[in-house]
Design a protein around this motif. Structure first.
Motif, PDB file in Angstrom:
ATOM      1  N   THR A 373     -25.007  99.277 -27.482  1.00  0.00           N
ATOM      2  CA  THR A 373     -25.474  98.452 -28.605  1.00  0.00           C
ATOM      3  C   THR A 373     -26.620  99.146 -29.334  1.00  0.00           C
ATOM      4  O   THR A 373     -26.856  98.879 -30.513  1.00  0.00           O
ATOM      5  CB  THR A 373     -25.949  97.073 -28.124  1.00  0.00           C
ATOM      6  N   ASP A 374     -27.318 100.015 -28.637  1.00  0.00           N
ATOM      7  CA  ASP A 374     -28.431 100.773 -29.226  1.00  0.00           C
ATOM      8  C   ASP A 374     -27.850 101.989 -29.945  1.00  0.00           C
ATOM      9  O   ASP A 374     -27.223 102.857 -29.331  1.00  0.00           O
ATOM     10  CB  ASP A 374     -29.386 101.203 -28.120  1.00  0.00           C
ATOM     11  N   GLU A 375     -28.078 102.042 -31.237  1.00  0.00           N
ATOM     12  CA  GLU A 375     -27.528 103.133 -32.030  1.00  0.00           C
ATOM     13  C   GLU A 375     -28.010 104.491 -31.548  1.00  0.00           C
ATOM     14  O   GLU A 375     -27.283 105.492 -31.633  1.00  0.00           O
ATOM     15  CB  GLU A 375     -27.893 102.933 -33.494  1.00  0.00           C
ATOM     16  N   ARG A 376     -29.214 104.560 -31.026  1.00  0.00           N
ATOM     17  CA  ARG A 376     -29.733 105.840 -30.535  1.00  0.00           C
ATOM     18  C   ARG A 376     -28.925 106.341 -29.349  1.00  0.00           C
ATOM     19  O   ARG A 376     -28.698 107.546 -29.202  1.00  0.00           O
ATOM     20  CB  ARG A 376     -31.207 105.696 -30.173  1.00  0.00           C
ATOM     21  N   VAL A 377     -28.475 105.426 -28.514  1.00  0.00           N
ATOM     22  CA  VAL A 377     -27.661 105.835 -27.366  1.00  0.00           C
ATOM     23  C   VAL A 377     -26.300 106.318 -27.849  1.00  0.00           C
ATOM     24  O   VAL A 377     -25.763 107.322 -27.355  1.00  0.00           O
ATOM     25  CB  VAL A 377     -27.526 104.684 -26.352  1.00  0.00           C
ATOM     26  N   ARG A 378     -25.714 105.615 -28.815  1.00  0.00           N
ATOM     27  CA  ARG A 378     -24.434 106.072 -29.354  1.00  0.00           C
ATOM     28  C   ARG A 378     -24.576 107.459 -29.980  1.00  0.00           C
ATOM     29  O   ARG A 378     -23.721 108.332 -29.803  1.00  0.00           O
ATOM     30  CB  ARG A 378     -23.902 105.077 -30.391  1.00  0.00           C
ATOM     31  N   ARG A 379     -25.648 107.636 -30.719  1.00  0.00           N
ATOM     32  CA  ARG A 379     -25.862 108.953 -31.340  1.00  0.00           C
ATOM     33  C   ARG A 379     -26.099 110.030 -30.282  1.00  0.00           C
ATOM     34  O   ARG A 379     -25.677 111.181 -30.443  1.00  0.00           O
ATOM     35  CB  ARG A 379     -27.030 108.884 -32.322  1.00  0.00           C
ATOM     36  N   ALA A 380     -26.750 109.664 -29.200  1.00  0.00           N
ATOM     37  CA  ALA A 380     -26.970 110.626 -28.112  1.00  0.00           C
ATOM     38  C   ALA A 380     -25.641 111.020 -27.478  1.00  0.00           C
ATOM     39  O   ALA A 380     -25.401 112.205 -27.175  1.00  0.00           O
ATOM     40  CB  ALA A 380     -27.901 110.020 -27.062  1.00  0.00           C
ATOM     41  N   VAL A 381     -24.772 110.050 -27.269  1.00  0.00           N
ATOM     42  CA  VAL A 381     -23.431 110.350 -26.751  1.00  0.00           C
ATOM     43  C   VAL A 381     -22.727 111.327 -27.687  1.00  0.00           C
ATOM     44  O   VAL A 381     -22.148 112.335 -27.251  1.00  0.00           O
ATOM     45  CB  VAL A 381     -22.607 109.057 -26.591  1.00  0.00           C
ATOM     46  N   ALA A 382     -22.780 111.036 -28.974  1.00  0.00           N
ATOM     47  CA  ALA A 382     -22.103 111.889 -29.946  1.00  0.00           C
ATOM     48  C   ALA A 382     -22.659 113.314 -29.941  1.00  0.00           C
ATOM     49  O   ALA A 382     -21.905 114.290 -29.996  1.00  0.00           O
ATOM     50  CB  ALA A 382     -22.232 111.282 -31.340  1.00  0.00           C
ATOM     51  N   HIS A 515     -35.521 105.714 -34.540  1.00  0.00           N
ATOM     52  CA  HIS A 515     -35.632 104.415 -35.192  1.00  0.00           C
ATOM     53  C   HIS A 515     -34.368 104.065 -35.963  1.00  0.00           C
ATOM     54  O   HIS A 515     -34.406 103.718 -37.138  1.00  0.00           O
ATOM     55  CB  HIS A 515     -36.827 104.369 -36.135  1.00  0.00           C
ATOM     56  N   LEU A 516     -33.225 104.170 -35.337  1.00  0.00           N
ATOM     57  CA  LEU A 516     -31.966 103.917 -36.011  1.00  0.00           C
ATOM     58  C   LEU A 516     -31.534 102.490 -35.747  1.00  0.00           C
ATOM     59  O   LEU A 516     -31.472 102.050 -34.607  1.00  0.00           O
ATOM     60  CB  LEU A 516     -30.905 104.905 -35.512  1.00  0.00           C
ATOM     61  N   SER A 517     -31.251 101.736 -36.796  1.00  0.00           N
ATOM     62  CA  SER A 517     -31.049 100.301 -36.669  1.00  0.00           C
ATOM     63  C   SER A 517     -29.591  99.920 -36.520  1.00  0.00           C
ATOM     64  O   SER A 517     -28.701 100.692 -36.819  1.00  0.00           O
ATOM     65  CB  SER A 517     -31.601  99.612 -37.913  1.00  0.00           C
ATOM     66  N   ARG A 518     -29.387  98.693 -36.062  1.00  0.00           N
ATOM     67  CA  ARG A 518     -28.068  98.060 -36.064  1.00  0.00           C
ATOM     68  C   ARG A 518     -28.205  96.758 -36.820  1.00  0.00           C
ATOM     69  O   ARG A 518     -29.169  96.037 -36.658  1.00  0.00           O
ATOM     70  CB  ARG A 518     -27.586  97.757 -34.631  1.00  0.00           C
ATOM     71  N   ASP A 519     -27.206  96.438 -37.627  1.00  0.00           N
ATOM     72  CA  ASP A 519     -27.303  95.241 -38.451  1.00  0.00           C
ATOM     73  C   ASP A 519     -27.479  93.996 -37.609  1.00  0.00           C
ATOM     74  O   ASP A 519     -26.683  93.707 -36.724  1.00  0.00           O
ATOM     75  CB  ASP A 519     -26.035  95.081 -39.300  1.00  0.00           C
TER      76      ASP A 519
END
Length: 737
Positions: A373-382, A515-519
C-alpha cells in the motif's frame, strides 16, 4: 490452457477474462507526429505466399484451448476461440495491420471517415456494395443500429460485457443511399474505429433474448469467407465451411476445424494428425525443432531389455519427460519412450513459427493491503528488478529479441508506444534500499517497541532534525488530492504524479523518490529527510545490497507471490524465482504460493488475494478506451464494496483517469498520443504494475501450411490460408529478430 496467455481485445479488455500465462531512460512527456515511429520487435512468421501458390481445397485443423461457451464476442464468457470464429465469419470495419494499427477492411468498406466535428462528431461509413449477409440481405444501417442499441448500456436486459464507445453514440441514420451509414456522437470519440468490429447481424442484436442466447452455440447468419457449420461439444470441434455468398476472394480451404486440445498435449496432437496448427509452449517447440534437426532423436532402446532402467530414466528426463513419468517400471517406461520416438518421427513434418504476441507479461503489485500500500515500497520492488534480465531469461533461448516493454498502453510498432519507464527509474539496489529505509523498513529483524521514556527522549533529541526535514509529526503523511500533498504542519510532499509533472517540465523534484503519495490513504512510519535518517539509532543509511531481512513494527518484510501450478506455467515459475532472488538482495522476502489453474485468476488475482502475481494483458490499438478500466482508480460502490473494474492491482489516480478521458475525447491524433503517453508515465510512477516482456508467440505448423502461423499484430486473412501447391516454394518469412 496457457497460464500466461491472453485472448483478444474484445475478450480481455472488456470482460476481465485473464489467464496467467522495471529502466534508466529519460522521461518522455509525449511526442508529436515528428517523432520517428517505433517498429515491431519481431515480424510475423506465417510462410507468406501469393494466393496462386496455394492449393484449392483441404481442411485446416487448428488447436484452440476450448470450445467457446459463446460465439458472441460481446459477452463476458467469450474467449480467444470466440474471436477466432468472429474473425473468419463476421464483418469487421477495421482490422489490424502488421504494426498493430487499424486499417479499413476493403471487403466491407469503401471508406470511413469523420465528416463533421461541429456541433457533433459525425462518421460516415460507405459500405462495399457487394457486402451481404449469408441470407442474401445487404449489410446496412439496420445492423449498425441494432448493435448500437444492444451495446449502448441503456437497456439492462442485454447481458453485455462492455459498452465503451457505443454509449457515446447519439443516433445512427441511413445516408444518401443504402450503402451509406451516418453515425452521430453525443460527444467526441477518438476511438471510433474500434466500433462495429465485429459487426453482428440485426438477427443477433435486435432483441435481448437473441443477444443473450441466440448466438451462444450457433450463428445462423454470417458475412465472412467462412460460415459456422456446426459446434460439436462432444468432439470438441467448431466446423467452419466456405460461405457460398462470400463476395471477396474465395477461401482456399474447404474447411477450418477448430479443435480443443490441452496445451500440454499439443505436440502429440500434431504428431497424430489431430491438428495441423497449434500455439505451443517452449518445451514442445524444442521437441519439434529437435525432430526437424535430426529427423528423430536417436534411441536408447537396444533390443529387448539391454538398456538399464537408470539409463532410460536419464534419457527420458533429458528429453523433457515429467519426473513422475520416469518413476514407472522399466517396461512402462520403454513403452512411453517408444511412443515418444514415434511421435518425433511424425513431428519431422512440422516446423515452429515464431514471433511476439501483441501482449505483454507484467508483474502486478497489490496496492490494496499489506506493505505494498506504501508507494515507496512498490517503487523499491520495481527498482530492485532488472527487467532486461527477465526478458533475456524468457526470450533469448527462443531466438527472439529480448527487449523489455517500456509502456503499459502500447507495444513497439504501435503509434502510441514510447518507453516511459524513466518515470519510475532504472534498476538500482541502492535506491531500492533507500526507499525501503525511508518507508521505515530496517535491518535487524523485528523492531522492538521503544519504552515511553525512550520515546520522549528520542522525540526531543530529533525534533530539530524533523523541523529541518520534509517530514511531519511522528512521520505521518496525509495524502490525496484534497490534501494537496501537505502534512499536518502544512509542508508539501511531492506525489509521484507531481514528480512526473516536474520531470516533464524540466524542474527538479524531491530527491531520491521520497515522500510518494497514494490517493486518499494515510500511513505512518516513514519520516522525511535523507534515506535512513530516522532508522533506529545506530543503523546506517544503506550503501549497497541488503544482506538480511527487513522489518517494521515487529513484522518482517515478506510478500506472497501467487502463481498457477498447471501445465504451461513453467515460464512464469522461472520468472518468479528470478524476481524473488532480485528482491532478496534488498531484504524483501517472498513466498511463492502455487494454486490451481481454475482458482488462480478468479480467486486470487481478481479477488485481490496476493501481493505479487504474474499475468498478461493484450495490447490495443485503442488504449484510451480499452486500457482505462485496467488502470482506473478504484471507487467505493453503493453497497460499501470497492469497484475496481479491471484494475486488479487496486492502484490508480484521478489524474490518470482524466488523461484517459481527455485522450478518448480528442479528434487530434497527435494530442491523443501525447495524452496517452502522459497517462503511461503516471502509471509507471505509481508502480502498481511492471511490464516485463512481450510474450513469445510459438506456433507448431505443418510445414506445407502457408499464410498461417505466428501472426504477430496482424489480423489473420482466413481466405488466403491453405496448403502449398506441389512444386511451389515459400519465400523466406520476415525475420523474427
Amino acid at each position: 490452457m496457457s497460464h500466461d496467455g491472453v485472448g483478444s481485445r474484445a475478450v480481455l479488455r472488456s470482460a476481465a477474462f485473464l489467464t496467467a500465462g522495471a529502466l534508466a531512460v529519460s522521461l518522455l512527456a509525449g511526442c508529436g507526429s515528428d517523432e520517428e515511429a517505433s517498429r515491431p520487435l519481431a515480424g510475423q512468421d506465417i510462410d507468406l505466399v501469393a494466393r496462386d501458390k496455394v492449393a484449392e481445397g483441404g481442411t485446416l485443423k487448428w488447436a484452440v484451448d476450448a470450445v467457446p461457451e459463446t460465439l458472441n464476442t460481446f459477452q463476458a464468457d467469450a474467449d480467444a476461440g470466440t474471436t477466432r470464429v468472429a474473425q473468419a465469419v463476421l464483418p469487421s470495419m477495421f482490422r489490424l495491420d502488421a504494426a498493430g494499427r487499424p486499417v479499413a477492411n476493403p471487403a466491407y468498406l469503401e471508406s470511413a471517415k469523420v465528416i463533421e466535428t461541429e456541433p457533433r462528431q459525425v462518421v460516415q461509413y460507405k459500405l462495399n456494395q457487394q457486402a451481404v449477409w449469408s441470407d442474401g440481405r445487404e449489410i446496412g444501417a439496420a445492423d449498425f443500429v441494432a448493435q448500437w442499441r444492444a451495446l449502448s448500456g441503456r437497456d439492462s436486459a442485454y447481458w453485455t460485457a462492455r459498452n465503451a464507445g457505443y454509449d457515446r453514440i447519439e443516433k445512427i441514420e441511413r445516408g444518401a443511399n443504402d450503402l451509406q451509414v451516418r453515425v452521430t456522437f453525443s460527444r467526441p470519440y477518438a476511438d471510433w474505429k474500434s466500433l462495429f468490429s465485429p459487426l453482428y447481424p440485426k438477427d443477433v442484436m435486435g432483441t435481448p433474448d437473441a443477444f443473450n442466447d441466440g448466438a451462444r452455440r450457433k450463428l445462423n447468419v454470417t458475412a465472412g469467407p467462412f460460415k459456422v457449420e456446426k459446434v460439436d461439444t462432444a468432439t470438441k470441434d467448431i466446423v467452419l465451411t466456405r460461405n457460398p455468398r462470400w463476395w471477396g476472394k474465395p477461401a482456399k480451404l474447404n474447411e477450418i476445424v477448430l479443435h480443443a486440445v490441452d496445451r500440454d498435449k499439443r505436440a502429440a496432437a500434431l504428431a497424430d494428425g489431430t491438428v495441423d496448427l497449434a500455439d505451443i509452449d517452449p518445451a514442445e517447440a524444442e521437441r519439434i525443432n529437435l525432430a526437424s534437426r535430426q529427423g528423430g532423436t536417436g534411441t536408447p532402446l537396444q533390443g529387448a531389455g539391454k538398456t538399464s532402467a537408470k539409463k532410460l530414466r536419464s534419457w527420458a528426463l533429458a528429453h523433457g519427460f515429467d519426473a513422475d513419468e520416469v518413476k514407472v517400471g522399466k517396461k512402462k517406461l520403454r513403452r512411453a519412450i517408444t511412443r515418444y520416438l514415434e511421435q518425433q518421427e511424425k513431428l519431422h513434418a512440422f516446423d515452429v513459427r515464431k514471433s511476439l504476441e501483441p501482449a505483454y507479461t507484467q508483474l502486478a503489485l497489490n496496492g490494496a493491503e499489506g506493505p505494498l500500500t506504501d508507494e515507496r515500497v512498490r517503487r523499491a520492488v520495481a527498482r530492485a528488478i532488472d527487467r532486461t534480465e527477465l526478458a533475456k531469461l524468457v526470450l533469448t533461448p527462443l531466438g527472439l529479441p529480448a527487449v523489455p516493454v517500456g509502456s503499459h498502453l502500447a507495444l513497439s510498432g504501435q503509434a502510441d508506444y514510447a518507453d516511459n519507464s524513466g518515470a519510475l527509474g532504472g534498476p538500482d539496489t541502492k535506491e531500492a534500499a533507500a526507499l525501503l529505509a525511508d518507508a521505515g523498513w530496517v535491518l535487524g529483524g523485528p523492531v522492538k517497541e521503544q519504552k515511553k521514556a525512550e520515546k520522549a527522549a528520542g522525540a526531543e533529541s530529533t525534533k530539530k532534525k524533523e523541523d529541518q526535514s520534509d517530514g511531519g509529526d511522528d512521520g505521518q503523511y496525509i495524502v490525496g488530492e484534497d490534501d494537496k500533498g501537505r502534512d499536518d504542519k502544512g509542508k508539501h510532499h511531492e506525489s509521484a504524479e507531481e514528480k512526473t509533472e516536474k520531470a516533464e517540465k524540466g524542474e527538479k523534484g524531491d530527491e531520491g523518490g521520497k515522500h510518494l503519495s497514494r490517493d486518499g490513504k494515510q500511513y505512518s512510519g516513514g519520516q522525511g529527510g535523507a534515506p535512513g535518517a530516522y532508522a533506529p539509532k545506530g543503523t546506517a543509511a544503506p550503501a549497497g545490497a541488503v544482506t538480511g531481512p527487513l522489518a517494521k513494527d515487529g513484522k518482517a518484510l515478506a510478500l506472497r507471490f501467487v502463481l498457477p501450478s498447471g501445465p504451461g506455467s513453467e515460464t512464469l515459475n522461472s520468472v518468479a524465482e528470478r524476481i524473488s532472488a532480485m528482491l532478496e538482495k534488498v531484504g524483501i522476502r517472498t513466498t511463492i504460493t502455487k494454486v490451481s489453474d481454475e482458482s488462480y485468476f478468479k480467486d486470487h488475482v481478481a479477488a485481490g488475494d496476493y501481493d505479487l502475481a504474474l499475468y498478461s494483458w493484450p495490447s490495443s490499438a485503442f488504449p484510451a478506451t480499452d486500457a482505462r478500466p485496467i488502470y482506473a482508480k478504484p471507487v467505493p460502490a453503493a453497497d460499501g464494496s470497492v469497484n475496481v473494474e479491471q484494475n486488479f492491482t487496486r492502484v490508480g489516480t484521478d489524474q490518470v483517469d482524466q488523461l484517459f478521458d481527455q485522450a478518448a475525447s480528442t479528434l487530434d491524433e497527435d494530442e491523443a498520443r501525447d495524452l496517452i503517453r502522459k497517462a503511461d508515465s503516471r502509471i509507471w510512477a505509481a508502480a502498481g504494475s511492471l511490464p516485463l516482456y512481450q510474450r513469445p508467440q510459438l506456433v507448431g505448423a505443418r510445414n506445407n501450411l502457408v499464410n498461417a502461423g505466428a501472426f504477430g499484430f496482424q489480423t489473420p486473412v482466413y481466405e488466403d490460408m491453405g496448403f502449398l501447391k506441389k512444386g511451389a516454394k515459400v519465400s523466406p518469412s520476415p525475420s523474427a529478430s
